[in-house]
Design a protein around this motif. Structure first.
Motif, PDB file in Angstrom:
ATOM      1  N   LYS A  96      52.442  67.933  26.641  1.00 20.58           N
ATOM      2  CA  LYS A  96      52.094  66.834  27.525  1.00 20.58           C
ATOM      3  C   LYS A  96      52.054  65.511  26.764  1.00 20.58           C
ATOM      4  CE  LYS A  96      48.562  65.441  30.850  1.00 20.58           C
ATOM      5  NZ  LYS A  96      47.282  65.811  31.499  1.00 20.58           N
ATOM      6  N   LYS A  97      52.666  64.473  27.349  1.00 15.57           N
ATOM      7  CA  LYS A  97      52.739  63.176  26.700  1.00 15.57           C
ATOM      8  C   LYS A  97      51.859  62.169  27.428  1.00 15.57           C
ATOM      9  CE  LYS A  97      57.411  64.004  25.014  1.00 15.57           C
ATOM     10  NZ  LYS A  97      58.806  63.522  24.959  1.00 15.57           N
ATOM     11  N   VAL A  98      51.527  61.080  26.755  1.00 16.64           N
ATOM     12  CA  VAL A  98      50.670  60.041  27.322  1.00 16.64           C
ATOM     13  C   VAL A  98      51.536  58.949  27.934  1.00 16.64           C
ATOM     14  CG1 VAL A  98      48.899  58.324  26.812  1.00 16.64           C
ATOM     15  CG2 VAL A  98      48.887  60.523  25.607  1.00 16.64           C
ATOM     16  N   GLY A  99      51.078  58.398  29.071  1.00 10.81           N
ATOM     17  CA  GLY A  99      51.812  57.315  29.712  1.00 10.81           C
ATOM     18  C   GLY A  99      52.589  57.792  30.917  1.00 10.81           C
ATOM     19  N   LEU A 100      53.533  56.973  31.351  1.00  7.18           N
ATOM     20  CA  LEU A 100      54.329  57.297  32.532  1.00  7.18           C
ATOM     21  C   LEU A 100      55.703  57.826  32.129  1.00  7.18           C
ATOM     22  CD1 LEU A 100      53.619  54.247  34.888  1.00  7.18           C
ATOM     23  CD2 LEU A 100      52.810  56.594  35.171  1.00  7.18           C
ATOM     24  N   TRP A 158      57.297  66.607  30.018  1.00 11.18           N
ATOM     25  CA  TRP A 158      56.481  65.398  29.801  1.00 11.18           C
ATOM     26  C   TRP A 158      55.069  65.596  30.354  1.00 11.18           C
ATOM     27  CZ3 TRP A 158      58.149  60.356  28.059  1.00 11.18           C
ATOM     28  CH2 TRP A 158      57.170  59.362  28.188  1.00 11.18           C
TER      29      TRP A 158
END
Length: 297
Positions: free
Chosen positions: A4-8, A50
């Protein structure tokens, strides 16, 4: 999935996800964007990586949304609509094209003869017509603005009546005085017995021809093959030129009509609303009754 990544995530991934979720599959989303199904699948895989969540269940017969996908879809839809609406309101980008989908016969008789004044107001806007298949579902068509025949009550859509359906007997002028059989038009429209019951008129003799569309019924009448209970809106050009004549003044006004319809949330910008309503004004100006009204939630 634990990456999982941070942001949009990229906007392109979200737009493709919205289409796949709304249309119910990768193939339909691929057609909407003009890309391959593999490209859609790749974008959805990237989006899931993502987010660290599975958005689709992939099966041999297609894909379906997971619980996370069902929860995420309305959020993405609302966000994309808000972004598009706010961009339009802030920068005032005027639409350069307006697409309208309808049956080919409706384009011929209800749209093209009536839209001349549209370009007086919008000379730089291109009007694009898309012919649709008979009885296709709204979701099967890419074009959101459509002209449809029916009662005007479609879930999730607003509709404005262009013209009420009115049926009256008609035939070719050269066939007047002849004892011609009736032409049957199958489908959802009322038929000869309904017309006779409502007006007291006499139904012509035995039917020698049965067709499944009004345009074919009118064509058969023009060819002198019989008397058709014809649609006044669709037959208006033929009646004006004298290719068809009414055999009776006894008209059957039905509960059906020809409607311009669009998704409830689609006219989000002022410029788009002005464009659609200018087109409506033209279409209504050419009607017989000129008594339009709205439906929708």
């Amino acid at each position: 999935m634990d990456d999982k990544k941070v942001g949009l995530p990229p906007l392109d991934w979200l737009r493709v996800f919205e289409a796949a979720g709304r249309l119910g599959g990768f193939s339909a989303a691929a057609r909407e964007f003009g890309i391959s199904q593999a490209a859609v699948s790749q974008r959805m895989g990237n989006l899931e990586a993502w987010l660290g969540r599975s958005l689709f269940v992939r099966e041999a017969r297609g894909v379906s949304l997971t619980t996370d996908g069902e929860s995420y879809l309305p959020l993405v839809q609302d966000s994309l609509t808000a972004l598009e609406r706010n961009t339009e309101d802030l920068f005032g980008t005027a639409p350069k094209e307006l697409r309208l989908a309808a049956l080919s016969s409706h384009i011929d008789t209800l749209i093209l003869p009536r839209v001349g004044a549209f370009w007086t107001q919008y000379p730089n806007v291109r009007l694009v017509t898309d012919s649709v298949a008979k009885r296709s579902e709204f979701d099967e068509e890419r074009t959101w603005l459509q002209l449809r025949y029916g009662r005007g009550a479609w879930a999730g859509r607003k509709a404005r009546l262009i013209e009420q359906e009115v049926l009256v007997p008609m035939l070719a002028p050269d066939a007047q005085g002849q004892d011609l059989p009736r032409i049957e038009v199958r489908g959802e429209r009322p038929g000869w017995q309904d017309w006779s019951r409502e007006t007291g008129g006499t139904v012509p003799g035995g039917a020698s021809l049965s067709v499944d569309s009004m345009v074919h019924g009118l064509r058969a009448a023009r060819e002198g093959l019989g008397v058709v209970l014809g649609s006044l809106p669709l037959a208006q050009p033929d009646l004006t030129t004298g290719n068809l004549v009414q055999t009776s003044d006894q008209k059957l006004k039905t509960r059906y009509g020809y409607w311009l319809t669009w998704p409830e949330d689609r006219l989000y910008s002022k410029s788009l609303r002005r464009l659609v309503f200018a087109l409506l004004d033209d279409l209504i100006a050419g009607t017989l009754s000129q008594t339009p009204y709205f439906t929708g939630n």
